[in-house]
Design an enzyme around this catalytic site. Sequence first.
Site, PDB file in Angstrom:
ATOM      1  N   ARG A  32       0.827  -1.219   0.000  1.00 18.05           N
ATOM      2  CA  ARG A  32       0.000   0.000   0.000  1.00 18.05           C
ATOM      3  C   ARG A  32       0.859   1.267   0.000  1.00 18.05           C
ATOM      4  O   ARG A  32       0.551   2.244   0.687  1.00 18.05           O
ATOM      5  CB  ARG A  32      -0.982   0.029   1.190  1.00 18.05           C
ATOM      6  CG  ARG A  32      -1.912  -1.140   1.255  1.00 18.05           C
ATOM      7  CD  ARG A  32      -2.868  -1.206   0.048  1.00 18.05           C
ATOM      8  NE  ARG A  32      -3.456  -2.530   0.002  1.00 18.05           N
ATOM      9  CZ  ARG A  32      -2.927  -3.532  -0.711  1.00 18.05           C
ATOM     10  NH1 ARG A  32      -1.878  -3.329  -1.490  1.00 18.05           N
ATOM     11  NH2 ARG A  32      -3.479  -4.711  -0.691  1.00 18.05           N
ATOM     12  N   SER A  44     -10.267   0.076   4.076  1.00 17.25           N
ATOM     13  CA  SER A  44      -9.529  -0.106   5.332  1.00 17.25           C
ATOM     14  C   SER A  44      -9.010   1.248   5.797  1.00 17.25           C
ATOM     15  O   SER A  44      -8.271   1.910   5.060  1.00 17.25           O
ATOM     16  CB  SER A  44      -8.331  -1.022   5.115  1.00 17.25           C
ATOM     17  OG  SER A  44      -8.780  -2.273   4.675  1.00 17.25           O
ATOM     18  N   GLU A  93      -4.411   4.368   6.506  1.00 11.67           N
ATOM     19  CA  GLU A  93      -4.103   4.026   5.100  1.00 11.67           C
ATOM     20  C   GLU A  93      -4.447   5.167   4.133  1.00 11.67           C
ATOM     21  O   GLU A  93      -3.712   5.392   3.174  1.00 11.67           O
ATOM     22  CB  GLU A  93      -4.855   2.751   4.704  1.00 11.67           C
ATOM     23  CG  GLU A  93      -4.505   2.309   3.299  1.00 11.67           C
ATOM     24  CD  GLU A  93      -5.037   0.928   2.958  1.00 11.67           C
ATOM     25  OE1 GLU A  93      -4.695  -0.028   3.660  1.00 11.67           O
ATOM     26  OE2 GLU A  93      -5.795   0.833   1.987  1.00 11.67           O
TER      27      GLU A  93
HETATM   28  C1  LIG Z   1     -15.419   0.710  -0.005  1.00 11.68           C
HETATM   29  C2  LIG Z   1     -13.936   0.810  -0.306  1.00 11.68           C
HETATM   30  C3  LIG Z   1     -13.186  -0.331  -0.511  1.00 11.68           C
HETATM   31  C4  LIG Z   1     -11.814  -0.249  -0.801  1.00 11.68           C
HETATM   32  N1  LIG Z   1     -11.108  -1.389  -1.014  1.00 11.68           N
HETATM   33  C5  LIG Z   1      -9.786  -1.335  -1.319  1.00 11.68           C
HETATM   34  C6  LIG Z   1      -9.041  -2.532  -1.566  1.00 11.68           C
HETATM   35  O1  LIG Z   1      -9.568  -3.635  -1.520  1.00 11.68           O
HETATM   36  N2  LIG Z   1      -7.724  -2.408  -1.852  1.00 11.68           N
HETATM   37  C7  LIG Z   1      -7.100  -1.196  -1.945  1.00 11.68           C
HETATM   38  O2  LIG Z   1      -5.895  -1.160  -2.215  1.00 11.68           O
HETATM   39  N3  LIG Z   1      -7.793  -0.039  -1.724  1.00 11.68           N
HETATM   40  C8  LIG Z   1      -9.108  -0.082  -1.416  1.00 11.68           C
HETATM   41  N4  LIG Z   1      -9.806   1.073  -1.181  1.00 11.68           N
HETATM   42  C9  LIG Z   1      -9.112   2.373  -1.247  1.00 11.68           C
HETATM   43  C10 LIG Z   1      -9.231   3.098  -2.610  1.00 11.68           C
HETATM   44  O3  LIG Z   1     -10.287   2.585  -3.355  1.00 11.68           O
HETATM   45  C11 LIG Z   1      -7.952   2.981  -3.447  1.00 11.68           C
HETATM   46  O4  LIG Z   1      -6.857   3.491  -2.736  1.00 11.68           O
HETATM   47  C12 LIG Z   1      -8.061   3.733  -4.790  1.00 11.68           C
HETATM   48  O5  LIG Z   1      -6.940   3.445  -5.576  1.00 11.68           O
HETATM   49  C13 LIG Z   1      -8.189   5.247  -4.620  1.00 11.68           C
HETATM   50  O6  LIG Z   1      -8.482   5.779  -5.891  1.00 11.68           O
HETATM   51  P1  LIG Z   1      -9.156   7.198  -6.049  1.00 11.68           P
HETATM   52  O7  LIG Z   1      -9.189   7.539  -7.496  1.00 11.68           O
HETATM   53  O8  LIG Z   1     -10.447   7.224  -5.347  1.00 11.68           O
HETATM   54  O9  LIG Z   1      -8.072   8.116  -5.302  1.00 11.68           O
HETATM   55  P2  LIG Z   1      -8.337   9.465  -4.501  1.00 11.68           P
HETATM   56  O10 LIG Z   1      -8.986   9.141  -3.198  1.00 11.68           O
HETATM   57  O11 LIG Z   1      -9.011  10.471  -5.359  1.00 11.68           O
HETATM   58  O12 LIG Z   1      -6.836   9.925  -4.229  1.00 11.68           O
HETATM   59  C14 LIG Z   1      -6.006   9.172  -3.368  1.00 11.68           C
HETATM   60  C15 LIG Z   1      -4.583   9.767  -3.412  1.00 11.68           C
HETATM   61  O13 LIG Z   1      -4.026   9.548  -4.694  1.00 11.68           O
HETATM   62  C16 LIG Z   1      -3.710  10.802  -5.309  1.00 11.68           C
HETATM   63  N5  LIG Z   1      -4.023  10.665  -6.736  1.00 11.68           N
HETATM   64  C17 LIG Z   1      -5.234  10.487  -7.298  1.00 11.68           C
HETATM   65  N6  LIG Z   1      -5.109  10.399  -8.639  1.00 11.68           N
HETATM   66  C18 LIG Z   1      -3.781  10.529  -8.905  1.00 11.68           C
HETATM   67  C19 LIG Z   1      -3.009  10.541 -10.107  1.00 11.68           C
HETATM   68  N7  LIG Z   1      -3.572  10.415 -11.314  1.00 11.68           N
HETATM   69  N8  LIG Z   1      -1.654  10.708 -10.004  1.00 11.68           N
HETATM   70  C20 LIG Z   1      -1.058  10.850  -8.799  1.00 11.68           C
HETATM   71  N9  LIG Z   1      -1.746  10.870  -7.627  1.00 11.68           N
HETATM   72  C21 LIG Z   1      -3.088  10.696  -7.691  1.00 11.68           C
HETATM   73  C22 LIG Z   1      -4.589  11.830  -4.610  1.00 11.68           C
HETATM   74  O14 LIG Z   1      -4.046  13.132  -4.694  1.00 11.68           O
HETATM   75  C23 LIG Z   1      -4.585  11.282  -3.202  1.00 11.68           C
HETATM   76  O15 LIG Z   1      -3.394  11.651  -2.556  1.00 11.68           O
HETATM   77  C24 LIG Z   1     -11.180   1.033  -0.881  1.00 11.68           C
HETATM   78  C25 LIG Z   1     -11.965   2.183  -0.678  1.00 11.68           C
HETATM   79  C26 LIG Z   1     -13.319   2.080  -0.384  1.00 11.68           C
HETATM   80  C27 LIG Z   1     -14.134   3.335  -0.182  1.00 11.68           C
END
Ligand SMILES: Cc1cc2nc3c(=O)[nH]c(=O)nc-3n(C[C@H](O)[C@H](O)[C@H](O)COP(=O)(O)OP(=O)(O)OC[C@H]3O[C@@H](n4cnc5c(N)ncnc54)[C@H](O)[C@@H]3O)c2cc1C
Length: 376
Positions: free
Chosen positions: A166, A248, A368
């Site tokens: 992660r 998480s 996380e």
């Molecule tokens: C119900 C639920 C279940 C989940 N299950 C999992 C799981 O099983 N495994 C897991 O690993 N994660 C899980 N997550 C966490 C999350 O889904 C992941 O971390 C996902 O990759 C976040 O993507 P996002 O586009 O929503 O990022 P955001 O929340 O929009 O951003 C997260 C971070 O990444 C940065 N960021 C976003 N886009 C970019 C880009 N293009 N370039 C550089 N930085 C960027 C943002 O600035 C921020 O710092 C879960 C979340 C939820 C709500």
Amino acid sequence: MREIEPIRLAELTTLRTGAAPERMQEAHTTEGLVEALRDTWSRGDDWFVLGGGSNLFVGDEPFEGTVIRVLTEGIEELPSPHAGRVRLRAQAGHGWDALVAYAVEHGYAGLEAMSGIPGTVGAAPVQNIGAYGQEIQETLVEVELIDESTGEISTVPASELGLGFRTSVLKHHYGSVPERRAVILSATVDLVVASERIVRGEQLRRALGLSDDTPVPLAWVRDRILATRASKGMLLDENDPDTHGVGSFFQNAIVPEGVARALPPECPRWPVAPDLDAVTVIPLATYEGLVEAPRRQPADVKVSAAWLIEQAGIRKGFKLPQSRASVSTKHALALTNRGGASAAEVAQLARFIQSRVHAEFGLVLQPEPVLVDVEL
Ligand SMILES: Cc1cc2nc3c(=O)[nH]c(=O)nc-3n(C[C@H](O)[C@H](O)[C@H](O)COP(=O)(O)OP(=O)(O)OC[C@H]3O[C@@H](n4cnc5c(N)ncnc54)[C@H](O)[C@@H]3O)c2cc1C
């Protein structure tokens, strides 16, 4: 690039906290995204990019800077240099699960166990997303990114992203700054052309209820994973408040072997693979024709944060009096917004859990998600 009226971050993040930032831009094309970033950087603004908002915990006070929404979309198929494989390059704003669905539908294996993870393709390498024993680092070949320090766009191989549990060099961990301030514009994965496959890995086989090596269709794996995730509140669902979180909230703790040994034997734990790339450098002047066998480093151990939380007396569904934030009723690791909870309420719950686990086991659980203007 388009400057828009700032939207409350509570409406754009899955934990549903955060006021409208000072400034907001949105980008539907890569050129627009690059322009928005260069424009923001030239002004010297504080900034962050927003994908699906599913790994962000934003504070109650308005963010004093620019939030750039990444809304670019598209998947391209490219040849792989390896026989029997194919490459998919997806734009940063493309939905992660839409990419997995595309791969499964076309008979490309390698992402199916990560079905249903919310968010965008661009954010996936940032914390090396994973589920059921599969991580994006197994298939990620390279990303195209733009660095803040130079404003330059480059193609960076996955091996240079520092992908770990992660984490990556791009992730903004709580209490530290990312090693590399850069934004991913697109990501390329290398997949096996196969509409069914033998499921390897104990964790995934257990989640799928498989006992042997019979090959199973990718679509079957995807369906089972989606159903399992839904039953744990790990699949975004407007009508299920257990999904109004960040998945998480705390990371499983990685501790030295000695610390893990001191924990009760029932605490679930997994060995952390040692660094196989460690290189021994012997100066030529001292080389006597013998290379000593590498000294065995004590292995680190990953221990279950959910178990620690429950054993510290925090049950699923737990909430503090008068609070609108609670532990998910389905998963002890997920903190959720039950409707209108402020960031302060979520942070209060998180701190309470950290202090209970610390008092009981002497370990400080690390969050996380990426925290913006929130202190734990
Ligand atoms: C119900 C639920 C279940 C989940 N299950 C999992 C799981 O099983 N495994 C897991 O690993 N994660 C899980 N997550 C966490 C999350 O889904 C992941 O971390 C996902 O990759 C976040 O993507 P996002 O586009 O929503 O990022 P955001 O929340 O929009 O951003 C997260 C971070 O990444 C940065 N960021 C976003 N886009 C970019 C880009 N293009 N370039 C550089 N930085 C960027 C943002 O600035 C921020 O710092 C879960 C979340 C939820 C709500």
